[in-house]
Design an enzyme around this catalytic site. Structure first.
Site, PDB file in Angstrom:
ATOM      1  N   GLU A   3      10.410   6.674  -7.191  1.00 18.45           N
ATOM      2  CA  GLU A   3      11.085   7.954  -7.318  1.00 18.45           C
ATOM      3  C   GLU A   3      10.510   9.159  -7.347  1.00 18.45           C
ATOM      4  O   GLU A   3      10.509  10.296  -7.253  1.00 18.45           O
ATOM      5  CB  GLU A   3      12.171   8.153  -8.573  1.00 18.45           C
ATOM      6  CG  GLU A   3      11.454   8.601  -9.802  1.00 18.45           C
ATOM      7  CD  GLU A   3      10.697   7.170 -10.389  1.00 18.45           C
ATOM      8  OE1 GLU A   3      10.426   6.317  -9.853  1.00 18.45           O
ATOM      9  OE2 GLU A   3      10.075   7.515 -11.669  1.00 18.45           O
ATOM     10  N   CYS A  17       8.806   0.804 -13.973  1.00 18.40           N
ATOM     11  CA  CYS A  17       7.899   1.151 -15.003  1.00 18.40           C
ATOM     12  C   CYS A  17       8.421   0.773 -16.567  1.00 18.40           C
ATOM     13  O   CYS A  17       8.592  -0.377 -16.791  1.00 18.40           O
ATOM     14  CB  CYS A  17       7.335   2.453 -15.006  1.00 18.40           C
ATOM     15  SG  CYS A  17       6.047   3.152 -15.871  1.00 18.40           S
ATOM     16  N   HIS A  74       6.363   3.872  -9.359  1.00 18.36           N
ATOM     17  CA  HIS A  74       7.490   4.627  -9.266  1.00 18.36           C
ATOM     18  C   HIS A  74       7.648   5.168  -7.800  1.00 18.36           C
ATOM     19  O   HIS A  74       7.296   6.115  -7.491  1.00 18.36           O
ATOM     20  CB  HIS A  74       6.928   6.038  -9.961  1.00 18.36           C
ATOM     21  CG  HIS A  74       6.897   6.007 -11.426  1.00 18.36           C
ATOM     22  ND1 HIS A  74       7.733   6.106 -12.390  1.00 18.36           N
ATOM     23  CD2 HIS A  74       5.660   5.647 -12.268  1.00 18.36           C
ATOM     24  CE1 HIS A  74       7.302   5.816 -13.477  1.00 18.36           C
ATOM     25  NE2 HIS A  74       6.065   5.690 -13.607  1.00 18.36           N
TER      26      HIS A  74
END
Lengths: 742, 226
Positions: B196, B86, B194
């Site tokens: 994560e 990002c 993302h």
């Protein structure tokens, strides 16, 4: 305003210039004759005007707020501090509060909304808590004119702009549309934080000689005297009052938040108190910190970090520049604090100290600019017991319920799903980062947002609610219903409601009819809170929500947080699979006054509000939570605006599951808004156990299916709607009204 | 494997990444301030998402001038893996470690949603855990994720198999549906989604694990380094 700072105390008295600052002649004379026993100068009058504004002093609403039920063994801190605190076990607590930013958002929607979010976040971390979630409760006019669609897009962008950048997930809220909010939109932001008991802070300045340290952004001429601006009624002539609106910087606040939390966690022994500079800026934070501790205080305004040149004492004290905090730190430990803030590149400056006695003294350019008793500012604002008179609209109500006639039920349903208040808000909440911090278990779009608490098996459910139409028809019962619906949202998500915060959005309290609404609503809220064991732990009051003499619907926003004891209890509204049994908990009646259907068919909200029974409400909530905790429930969804069929349709939409239902109710009652109900789905394996538990408190309606159809055989007719078609209409309505680009 | 996570003022996904690495994958990771100038003790660097320096001027435009970014460039030049997620992706393009730029989404609005991706190249050190052309779901959350490069660059990215992830339903207007690319050498990955945020079933899915497990697996096989 600037030129007035040259006014001598005598000229101030003779010209009555204090009126421009929001003080009445009686209040002025109270200051001259009883508080100071002399004529105040312009700076001093400024201090009083900020501190005695409704926003800071609650002078009009105090008698009402006293009626709130604030007890409960779980409450660690109730109203009065920056935010309320509730114990959730394991040495942890949840901190939450909501705040309105209605007036700023009306004139400058992006910054008004953004700084509303920024302000409420500061209230949470100033208690020592890490902010973990944001919610927003919004009310707008009908989204048909360009001014309203502009307001909506800018307010939503402002909320997202702030929350996304600072890195706190926006996981819930509510939004409704009625013409009464056209010129007076409501923008209420709520923040929830997680606190270790040992980190709990107070906004206090104790210990003579201890340092008062200013941290964060520099002070400029923005939002000067915003508190008294926010406390005034709106009219077209004033609509350009942009200078009273602050500008937000979420990047600055992220640094400020991290730095403050670092001081709180790692320098506990030297931090005496900490408070946000919110409404009425420097004066309210400093005076409140001193007054709360029974201390005096002196400040040297020359030391205040300034963004603009030649600011006067008046401006410095009343500026509402954002992203600033005030700390009280043990004498001699100042450098320790400076070192932390320096690491974040932030100003940290000693601007004064705690003094013996109870005077509040401001020095500027070597001159004693203000010298007033600190309690006079912080706690001795006059309190007004306003007159209440039952509004005529309540006496003129038709006592029978609206009786809709539906020629084509499926067409009615399709039309209803496209009403802005009912329609999906996805296109708006998708502009909020709902996942940052990676704790979000249930994202926006279900009854409540849910975040897990790391290193535990627990989660927090949170929601905002109120239906102003119900309060318009019956302020007291509408107040009860607002709390009840919030609690239903928490329970349907698998949580035990813990407590509430509120934003009391009402009209001008000096008008007896408006004050009646406020007073009645507060009593209703309090009664429901007591019955559902959800004490009021914090809140805010926004009065004078009127434009050109017309008040909004009474709209006390209820923000509620609940505890989900085990992650396995987390429940969402979507039907999970075909061949589950579908039930409605609670009973349904022909309750249509104030309903979405009434508004859609007649263009009006009218008649006596239908009945509501808090005992049945509590009982249905108890049974559902028990069923969820027993692992019997696949999905649960609170029945609210749009009634049973809207609720069922929404449960179908999530995973594209159909239903085949049969009911003894007439078709029209599928649109009734009777309270205290849930739509629940249960797998076949749990059907018997669930029925044994709910006994006669619920009704079996039928099954979920693998088809694309909502099929309903009612007592008087059959209707059906394809799930996909209904969902498309429901999801497409708002983007179409707002003309959003894909 | 030991991972460095540079934390820029305004980063806000650094702790999420840290938790994903430590709690879920048991990978050692350190959060590092921008003043760090030596990364030689680390096996990989992952730049987190957020709003470094408030996204002022342009997202990633100020972060690229920090001391730690000079260290990241040195680190990348040795062939060790660097990932930007990002805002991290935005910083990598600003720093010239990846081609192209991230512009405002076509809708001009911020978008947070679960996005379906295709793993276009599963032969990079960041994607071997995925199947060829596998479809996965990862959250996106950005206002400026609209990847842009000129046609020559796009052709080159395609020819060199530098496109790792493509959107199935392009949410932001990215050229070539690009969601994630590697540099020519194959050791620097930038991606807007993302991973994560997609490492736990509780939070909605685990499709992001592959990025980290690929990195972990290939860290032990030096030969895969391009």
């Amino acid at each position: 305003m600037l030129k007035n700072t040259q006014l001598t105390p005598e000229a101030l008295r003779d010209t009555q210039a204090y009126r421009e600052l929001g003080l009445s002649a009686d209040e002025y004379h109270l200051i001259t004759d009883q508080v100071l026993k002399r004529l105040p100068n312009y700076t001093e009058i400024g201090l009083f005007s900020g501190m005695w504004s409704e926003h800071c002093s609650y002078k009009n609403s105090k008698p009402v707020l006293k009626k709130f039920w604030t007890e409960g063994e779980q409450v660690l801190a109730g109203p009065g501090e920056g935010a309320g605190i509730i114990d959730i076990g394991d040495g942890q607590a949840v901190v939450f509060k909501a705040e309105s930013h209605n007036h700023p958002s009306a004139v400058e929607p992006y910054e008004g909304a953004a700084t509303g979010v920024g302000g409420i976040i500061r209230d949470i971390f100033s208690m020592g808590a890490k902010p973990v979630a944001l919610l927003d409760s919004l009310r707008f006019g009908e989204p048909q004119d360009t001014q309203t669609t502009y307001l909506i897009s800018q307010v939503v962008a402002g909320i997202g702009g702030y929350g996304n950048c600072i890195g706190i997930p926006t996981i819930g809220g509510d939004m409704a549309f009625d013409a009464c909010y056209q010129k007076n939109p409501l923008v209420n932001a709520m923040c929830v934080g997680l606190l270790e008991h040992q980190d709990m802070q107070k906004g206090q300045a104790t210990g003579v000689g201890n340092a008062i340290i200013y941290v964060g952004a520099k002070t400029g001429r923005d939002g000067i005297n915003g508190a008294s601006f926010a406390s005034a009624e709106f009219n077209d002539a004033k609509a350009t009052q942009r200078s009273a609106v602050q500008v937000g910087d979420p990047f600055m606040e992220k640094l400020l938040m991290d730095a403050c939390l670092e001081v709180i966690h790692d320098h506990r022994d030297i931090l005496v108190g900490i408070q946000d500079m919110g409404a009425a800026g420097l004066v309210s934070s400093s005076a409140e910190m001193a007054s709360k501790a029974g201390s005096g205080m002196k400040l040297n305004l020359d030391l205040v970090p300034q963004r603009e040149k030649e600011m006067t004492a008046f401006e410095l004290m009343l500026s509402e520049s954002q992203e600033r905090m005030l700390l009280c730190v043990k004498d001699g430990a100042e450098k320790e604090v400076h070192a932390v803030f320096k690491k974040y590149g932030l100003d940290s400056v000693v601007i004064g100290e705690v003094t013996p006695g109870h005077q509040y003294q401001l020095f500027h350019h070597g001159v004693l600019e203000a010298d007033v008793p600190v309690d006079a500012l912080a706690t001795q604002a006059p309190v007004y017991q306003r007159e209440a008179r039952r509004p005529q609209r309540l006496d003129e109500q038709v006592q029978t319920q609206f009786e809709p006639e539906l020629a084509n039920v499926s067409a009615t349903l399709k039309q209803l799903l496209q009403q802005p208040t009912i329609a999906s808000k996805r296109s708006l909440f998708e502009t909020y980062d709902s996942q940052v911090q990676t704790n979000t278990v249930v994202q926006p779009g279900s009854d409540a947002g849910v975040i897990r608490i790391r290193q535990t098996d627990k989660a927090l459910a949170m929601t905002t609610d109120v239906n102003g139409r119900y309060l318009y028809l019956n302020p007291r019962m509408g107040g009860e219903m607002a709390v009840a619906e919030a609690a239903r949202n928490i329970v349907a998500s698998g949580g035990q409601p813990l407590g509430i915060t509120d934003c009391l959005n009402f009209g001008n309290p000096e008008k007896p009819e408006q004050f009646y609404d406020l007073d009645e609503a507060a009593q209703g809220i309090s009664r429901a809170c007591q019955r559902l064991n959800t004490p009021v732990i914090s809140g805010n009051v926004s009065l004078n929500n009127e434009s050109n003499g017309e008040a909004i619907y009474p709209t006390p926003m209820i923000g509620m947080v609940g505890l989900i004891k085990h992650l396995r209890d987390v429940t969402t509204q979507d039907f999970k699979q075909a061949s589950d049994a579908v039930y409605v908990l609670g009973t349904t009646a022909a309750d249509f006054n104030g309903s979405e259907l009434q508004k859609m068919l007649t263009g009006q909200v009218s008649g006596e509000l239908f009945d509501f029974d808090l005992t049945a409400e509590a009982e249905n909530q108890r049974i559902l939570l028990q069923a969820i905790q027993a692992g019997l429930v696949a999905s649960a969804h609170d029945v609210s605006e749009g009634g049973l069929i809207t609720t069922i349709a929404e449960s179908c939409f999530g995973r594209g599951i159909g239903v085949n239902l049969t009911s003894q109710l007439p078709a029209v009652q599928f649109f009734a808004e009777t309270q205290s109900r849930f739509v629940v789905s249960v797998s076949m394996a749990n059907k018997d156990a669930f029925e044994a538990l709910i006994k006669n408190q619920g009704t079996y309606l039928g099954m979920t299916t693998a088809t694309d159809q909502i099929w309903v055989q009612t007592a008087d007719q059959f209707f059906d709607v394809p799930v996909s078609e209904a969902k498309e209409l429901w999801e497409g309505a708002l983007p179409c009204l707002l003309k959003q680009r894909a | 494997m030991k991972v460095a996570i540079p934390v820029f003022p305004g980063s806000n996904c650094d702790e999420d990444l840290y938790h994903a690495l430590w709690d879920i994958l048991q990978i050692t990771a350190d959060l590092l301030p921008v003043t760090v100038t030596n990364l030689s003790q680390y096996d990989a660097v992952i730049l987190p998402g957020g709003f470094s320096y408030g996204d002022y001027l342009r997202s990633g435009a100020i972060a690229r001038f920090t001391p730690i970014m000079a260290a990241v460039k040195d680190f990348a030049s040795t062939g060790k893996p660097v990932v930007g997620i990002c805002n991290g992706f935005q910083i990598l393009t600003e720093a010239g470690l990846l081609p192209g730029a991230l512009r405002a989404n076509q809708s001009s609005r911020f978008i947070c949603q679960n996005s379906e991706l295709q793993v276009t190249n599963n032969q990079t050190i960041f994607s071997t855990a995925y199947q060829p052309q596998e479809h996965i779901k990862l959250p996106i959350a950005h206002g400026e994720g609209n990847y842009y490069c000129d046609l020559t660059t796009l052709a080159e990215l395609r020819a060199q198999k530098q496109i790792v992830f493509e959107y199935v339903d392009n949410p932001n207007g990215s050229v070539g549906n690009i969601a994630g690319i590697v540099n020519r050498r194959g050791n620097v990955l930038g991606m807007m989604p993302h991973p994560e945020r997609a490492v736990e079933v509780l939070l909605g899915g685990t499709d992001g694990l592959g990025v980290f497990t690929s990195l972990l697996a290939n860290n032990q096989r030096e030969d895969v380094h391009a």
